[in-house]
Every structure is written in C-alpha cells, then in structure tokens.
Design an enzyme around this catalytic site. Structure first.
Site, PDB file in Angstrom:
ATOM      1  N   CYS A   1       0.830  -1.205   0.000  1.00  0.00           N
ATOM      2  CA  CYS A   1       0.000   0.000   0.000  1.00  0.00           C
ATOM      3  C   CYS A   1       0.873   1.268   0.000  1.00  0.00           C
ATOM      4  O   CYS A   1       1.514   1.550  -1.000  1.00  0.00           O
ATOM      5  CB  CYS A   1      -0.991  -0.053   1.156  1.00  0.00           C
ATOM      6  SG  CYS A   1      -2.430   0.963   0.837  1.00  0.00           S
TER       7      CYS A   1
ATOM      8  N   HIS B   1      -3.572  -4.778   1.746  1.00  0.00           N
ATOM      9  CA  HIS B   1      -2.927  -5.031   3.045  1.00  0.00           C
ATOM     10  C   HIS B   1      -2.840  -6.538   3.308  1.00  0.00           C
ATOM     11  O   HIS B   1      -3.810  -7.121   3.819  1.00  0.00           O
ATOM     12  CB  HIS B   1      -3.731  -4.364   4.163  1.00  0.00           C
ATOM     13  CG  HIS B   1      -3.507  -2.891   4.249  1.00  0.00           C
ATOM     14  ND1 HIS B   1      -2.708  -2.307   5.201  1.00  0.00           N
ATOM     15  CD2 HIS B   1      -3.962  -1.882   3.476  1.00  0.00           C
ATOM     16  CE1 HIS B   1      -2.684  -0.995   5.021  1.00  0.00           C
ATOM     17  NE2 HIS B   1      -3.445  -0.710   3.974  1.00  0.00           N
TER      18      HIS B   1
ATOM     19  N   GLU C   1      -1.429  -8.098   5.559  1.00  0.00           N
ATOM     20  CA  GLU C   1      -1.226  -8.425   6.984  1.00  0.00           C
ATOM     21  C   GLU C   1      -2.534  -8.422   7.781  1.00  0.00           C
ATOM     22  O   GLU C   1      -2.535  -8.774   8.954  1.00  0.00           O
ATOM     23  CB  GLU C   1      -0.224  -7.437   7.594  1.00  0.00           C
ATOM     24  CG  GLU C   1      -0.769  -6.048   7.942  1.00  0.00           C
ATOM     25  CD  GLU C   1      -1.031  -5.137   6.745  1.00  0.00           C
ATOM     26  OE1 GLU C   1      -0.957  -5.592   5.585  1.00  0.00           O
ATOM     27  OE2 GLU C   1      -1.343  -3.955   6.975  1.00  0.00           O
TER      28      GLU C   1
HETATM   29  N1  GLN Z   1      -3.466   6.470   0.609  1.00  0.00           N
HETATM   30  C1  GLN Z   1      -2.241   6.210   1.288  1.00  0.00           C
HETATM   31  C2  GLN Z   1      -1.076   6.947   0.642  1.00  0.00           C
HETATM   32  O1  GLN Z   1      -1.240   7.595  -0.328  1.00  0.00           O
HETATM   33  C3  GLN Z   1      -1.957   4.725   1.320  1.00  0.00           C
HETATM   34  C4  GLN Z   1      -3.029   4.011   2.103  1.00  0.00           C
HETATM   35  C5  GLN Z   1      -2.571   2.800   2.829  1.00  0.00           C
HETATM   36  O2  GLN Z   1      -1.370   2.526   2.980  1.00  0.00           O
HETATM   37  N2  GLN Z   1      -3.522   2.058   3.347  1.00  0.00           N
HETATM   38  O3  GLN Z   1       0.006   6.907   1.164  1.00  0.00           O
END
Ligand code: GLN
Length: 197
Positions: free
Chosen positions: A79, A170, A172
């Site tokens: 992410c 995610h 995890e």
């Molecule tokens: N939207 C976040 C970003 O731009 C990432 C979101 C997340 O890690 N769950 O960093």
C-alpha cells in the site's frame, strides 16, 4: 534462520510481524538504521506515504534503505509502501525510493470506496486470496522487467521486479498469509544466492 524487518516508523507494523511469524520466520520491528544490518529482507508497511517519507528523512533512513536494496536484499512494499517503491507517481514530479519500475496512482479507487475486500488470483502465489484495500493506490503501468502478479477491475494491484515485491492491498490484515509467504521464499532464495556469491 532468516530475519525479516518491518519498517516501524508509521503504519500497520505489528500485523506484519504476526504474518511473518505465521510463516515460521522471525519478524523484527525496525526503528533504527543499525537494525537493517541484521536483516535478510524488509517490509515497508501501509500507512501514509508522504508521512512515512517525512519520517524516513527525519530518521536518516533514506540512504540506508537504498543501500539495503543495492546489497540484493528483498523489499516488500504494501500500500503506502508500494508508493514509496515506485519510480513514478502520477501527478507528481517527485518520487521516493524509486526502486521498482512502475507508475502508481494514489487513492485510486475513489473516496466512495475507502476500504473493501475482494478475492484475487495472484500469479504463482495464490488463488482466491483475500485482499483488503484501504484508500489503496494502484499500479498504472510497469516497466518491462516488472511482472504483473494480480489485477482487480483491470487495474494492476500486485507486481514483482527481481527482489522487489509490491501490492496495493494489506496482506497483513487477514489470516491469509500466502503473499507474505511468497516474500519469505524470495528472502530465503536471496540469502542463499548472497551466501554463495
Ligand atoms: N493512501 C495512502 C497513501 O497515499 C496509502 C493508504 C494505505 O497505505 N492504506 O500513502
């Protein structure tokens, strides 16, 4: 036994440790650059990429992380971690660690779908994988050395380039530890080849 660190400056850290341990490997929360030396691989977790970058700079992690990658040790960005690994970020002139040849778009699934869960087929890793997306980015395009591992609604959500693995969701947050397991295999392979080189 191999050791895998989770960059512990911000974000979902403990859950990654649990997923690493579920694969029978030691997980270490990394808060100081000296800790990188004892690791065979590193996970950069989800969170907020601009905040995490600020903390990376504040605690002088930037160069040590680049060196970790140059030493041939695997890194898994999830992410926000995926955003930190990308060479190109849509709509921005700057990037972060720039280790994986790909373009990412932040918050790509829209505000109306802040978070959702879907089943994905991840090439060479898992079918029917439970993926949790939270304000997720997606990968707009990848370079020729970067392999697409999974898509959702025709958008790339997981990719691998050599020792670098990235996913938009995610891995995890559920009890489906198979993608983390794939990373553990990558770390085991790299440790073997680093030992014989
Ligand atoms: N939207 C976040 C970003 O731009 C990432 C979101 C997340 O890690 N769950 O960093």
């Amino acid at each position: 036994m191999i050791k895998i660190g989770v960059l512990g400056l911000q974000g979902a850290v403990r859950e990654h440790i649990r997923s690493i341990e579920a694969n029978g490997v030691e997980g270490i929360i990394v808060k100081r650059i000296e800790q990188l030396e004892e690791l065979d691989g590193l996970i950069i977790p989800g969170g907020e990429s601009t905040t995490m970058r600020r903390l990376i700079d504040k605690y002088d992690f930037f160069e040590p992380l680049k060196q970790f990658a140059e030493a041939g040790k695997p890194i898994f960005g999830t992410c926000a971690g995926l955003i930190l690994l990308a060479t190109r970020i849509q709509g921005q002139d700057s990037n972060h660690l720039a280790l994986m040849d790909m373009t990412v778009e932040r918050n790509a699934f829209g505000r109306q779908r802040e978070s959702f869960e879907v089943e994905l087929d991840i090439t060479g890793v898992a079918d029917g994988y439970e993926a949790v997306f939270i304000r997720a980015p997606y990968i707009v395009d990848v370079g020729e050395d970067t392999e697409v591992l999974a898509t959702y609604q025709s958008k790339i959500v997981a990719a691998q380039q050599g020792n670098f693995l990235a996913c938009a969701f995610h891995p995890e947050l559920t009890d489906d530890h198979r993608l983390t397991g794939h990373f553990v295999n990558m770390v085991e392979e790299s440790k073997k080849s680093l030992a014989s080189s």
